[in-house]
Design a protein around this motif. Structure first.
Motif, PDB file in Angstrom:
ATOM      1  N   ALA A  63       0.809  -1.216   0.000  1.00 21.90           N
ATOM      2  CA  ALA A  63       0.000   0.000   0.000  1.00 21.90           C
ATOM      3  C   ALA A  63       0.849   1.277   0.000  1.00 21.90           C
ATOM      4  O   ALA A  63       0.325   2.371  -0.170  1.00 21.90           O
ATOM      5  CB  ALA A  63      -0.927   0.008   1.212  1.00 21.90           C
ATOM      6  N   THR A  64       2.144   1.134   0.185  1.00 21.33           N
ATOM      7  CA  THR A  64       3.059   2.266   0.235  1.00 21.33           C
ATOM      8  C   THR A  64       3.766   2.419  -1.109  1.00 21.33           C
ATOM      9  O   THR A  64       4.062   1.429  -1.767  1.00 21.33           O
ATOM     10  CB  THR A  64       4.123   2.029   1.341  1.00 21.33           C
ATOM     11  N   GLU A  65       4.050   3.633  -1.496  1.00 23.93           N
ATOM     12  CA  GLU A  65       4.822   3.861  -2.714  1.00 23.93           C
ATOM     13  C   GLU A  65       6.248   3.368  -2.498  1.00 23.93           C
ATOM     14  O   GLU A  65       6.781   3.426  -1.388  1.00 23.93           O
ATOM     15  CB  GLU A  65       4.843   5.345  -3.070  1.00 23.93           C
ATOM     16  N   PHE A  66       6.870   2.895  -3.564  1.00 23.54           N
ATOM     17  CA  PHE A  66       8.202   2.308  -3.460  1.00 23.54           C
ATOM     18  C   PHE A  66       9.226   3.293  -2.904  1.00 23.54           C
ATOM     19  O   PHE A  66      10.028   2.941  -2.047  1.00 23.54           O
ATOM     20  CB  PHE A  66       8.664   1.774  -4.820  1.00 23.54           C
ATOM     21  N   ASP A  67       9.198   4.541  -3.364  1.00 22.13           N
ATOM     22  CA  ASP A  67      10.168   5.538  -2.893  1.00 22.13           C
ATOM     23  C   ASP A  67      10.037   5.795  -1.398  1.00 22.13           C
ATOM     24  O   ASP A  67      11.039   5.954  -0.692  1.00 22.13           O
ATOM     25  CB  ASP A  67      10.008   6.848  -3.662  1.00 22.13           C
ATOM     26  N   VAL A  68       8.808   5.831  -0.906  1.00 26.12           N
ATOM     27  CA  VAL A  68       8.572   6.038   0.527  1.00 26.12           C
ATOM     28  C   VAL A  68       9.083   4.832   1.314  1.00 26.12           C
ATOM     29  O   VAL A  68       9.730   4.978   2.354  1.00 26.12           O
ATOM     30  CB  VAL A  68       7.071   6.280   0.799  1.00 26.12           C
ATOM     31  N   PHE A  69       8.808   3.639   0.815  1.00 26.59           N
ATOM     32  CA  PHE A  69       9.297   2.415   1.439  1.00 26.59           C
ATOM     33  C   PHE A  69      10.819   2.423   1.556  1.00 26.59           C
ATOM     34  O   PHE A  69      11.377   2.142   2.617  1.00 26.59           O
ATOM     35  CB  PHE A  69       8.815   1.206   0.626  1.00 26.59           C
ATOM     36  N   SER A  84      17.671  -2.790  -5.993  1.00 31.78           N
ATOM     37  CA  SER A  84      17.180  -4.015  -6.612  1.00 31.78           C
ATOM     38  C   SER A  84      16.648  -4.981  -5.561  1.00 31.78           C
ATOM     39  O   SER A  84      15.582  -5.584  -5.730  1.00 31.78           O
ATOM     40  CB  SER A  84      18.298  -4.666  -7.416  1.00 31.78           C
ATOM     41  N   ARG A  85      17.375  -5.139  -4.470  1.00 31.27           N
ATOM     42  CA  ARG A  85      16.933  -6.022  -3.376  1.00 31.27           C
ATOM     43  C   ARG A  85      15.626  -5.517  -2.768  1.00 31.27           C
ATOM     44  O   ARG A  85      14.693  -6.292  -2.536  1.00 31.27           O
ATOM     45  CB  ARG A  85      18.015  -6.104  -2.309  1.00 31.27           C
ATOM     46  N   LEU A  86      15.545  -4.219  -2.538  1.00 31.18           N
ATOM     47  CA  LEU A  86      14.322  -3.650  -1.971  1.00 31.18           C
ATOM     48  C   LEU A  86      13.150  -3.747  -2.955  1.00 31.18           C
ATOM     49  O   LEU A  86      12.007  -3.947  -2.542  1.00 31.18           O
ATOM     50  CB  LEU A  86      14.565  -2.199  -1.548  1.00 31.18           C
ATOM     51  N   ARG A  87      13.421  -3.630  -4.230  1.00 28.80           N
ATOM     52  CA  ARG A  87      12.376  -3.772  -5.249  1.00 28.80           C
ATOM     53  C   ARG A  87      11.818  -5.201  -5.218  1.00 28.80           C
ATOM     54  O   ARG A  87      10.616  -5.412  -5.320  1.00 28.80           O
ATOM     55  CB  ARG A  87      12.930  -3.433  -6.627  1.00 28.80           C
ATOM     56  N   LYS A  88      12.691  -6.191  -5.062  1.00 29.82           N
ATOM     57  CA  LYS A  88      12.243  -7.587  -4.977  1.00 29.82           C
ATOM     58  C   LYS A  88      11.372  -7.810  -3.743  1.00 29.82           C
ATOM     59  O   LYS A  88      10.358  -8.504  -3.804  1.00 29.82           O
ATOM     60  CB  LYS A  88      13.443  -8.526  -4.959  1.00 29.82           C
ATOM     61  N   ILE A  89      11.757  -7.222  -2.623  1.00 32.05           N
ATOM     62  CA  ILE A  89      10.949  -7.332  -1.401  1.00 32.05           C
ATOM     63  C   ILE A  89       9.602  -6.654  -1.613  1.00 32.05           C
ATOM     64  O   ILE A  89       8.556  -7.188  -1.244  1.00 32.05           O
ATOM     65  CB  ILE A  89      11.698  -6.714  -0.206  1.00 32.05           C
ATOM     66  N   TYR A  90       9.632  -5.493  -2.225  1.00 28.07           N
ATOM     67  CA  TYR A  90       8.401  -4.733  -2.493  1.00 28.07           C
ATOM     68  C   TYR A  90       7.462  -5.538  -3.393  1.00 28.07           C
ATOM     69  O   TYR A  90       6.265  -5.632  -3.131  1.00 28.07           O
ATOM     70  CB  TYR A  90       8.784  -3.402  -3.143  1.00 28.07           C
TER      71      TYR A  90
END
Length: 106
Positions: A63-69, A84-90
């Motif tokens: 529910a959160t935008e990727f940049d905020v996360f 890249s790692r955070l994008r995979k988690i997201y």
């Protein structure tokens, strides 16, 4: 010399306790609420703990935008590998099969 040995012994005990607590978080909380995170559990301890602290519920990540996360869970920018790692988690959070997080878990 005896003091140094005592300090090294305390250090060793603290490292064991630190590892024990990290494994309790990983095997207790993440396995129940966000099991997909396990394959992305990296060596960056501060990031891992920030995700558990702020975003244990994968529905909240989705529910959160990727940049905020990214801003919430990182303290420094380490480059494309970290993103890249955070994008995979997201992305994994969108399709998580974990249980809903209740008040007791928070």
């Amino acid at each position: 010399m005896l003091t140094l040995r005592n300090l090294l012994s305390v250090r060793r005990q603290l490292k064991k306790e630190d590892h024990r607590l990290r494994m309790r978080i990983r095997n207790g909380l993440l396995a129940k609420y966000f099991p997909e995170m396990d394959r992305h559990w990296g060596s960056c301890l501060t990031e891992n703990l920030a995700i558990v602290r702020w975003y244990l519920d994968p529905r909240q990540i989705a529910a959160t935008e990727f940049d905020v996360f990214v801003r919430h869970v990182t303290t420094t920018t380490r480059g494309a590998r970290q993103v890249s790692r955070l994008r995979k988690i997201y992305n994994a959070a969108e399709h998580s099969i974990g249980l809903p997080v209740d008040d007791a878990a928070r």
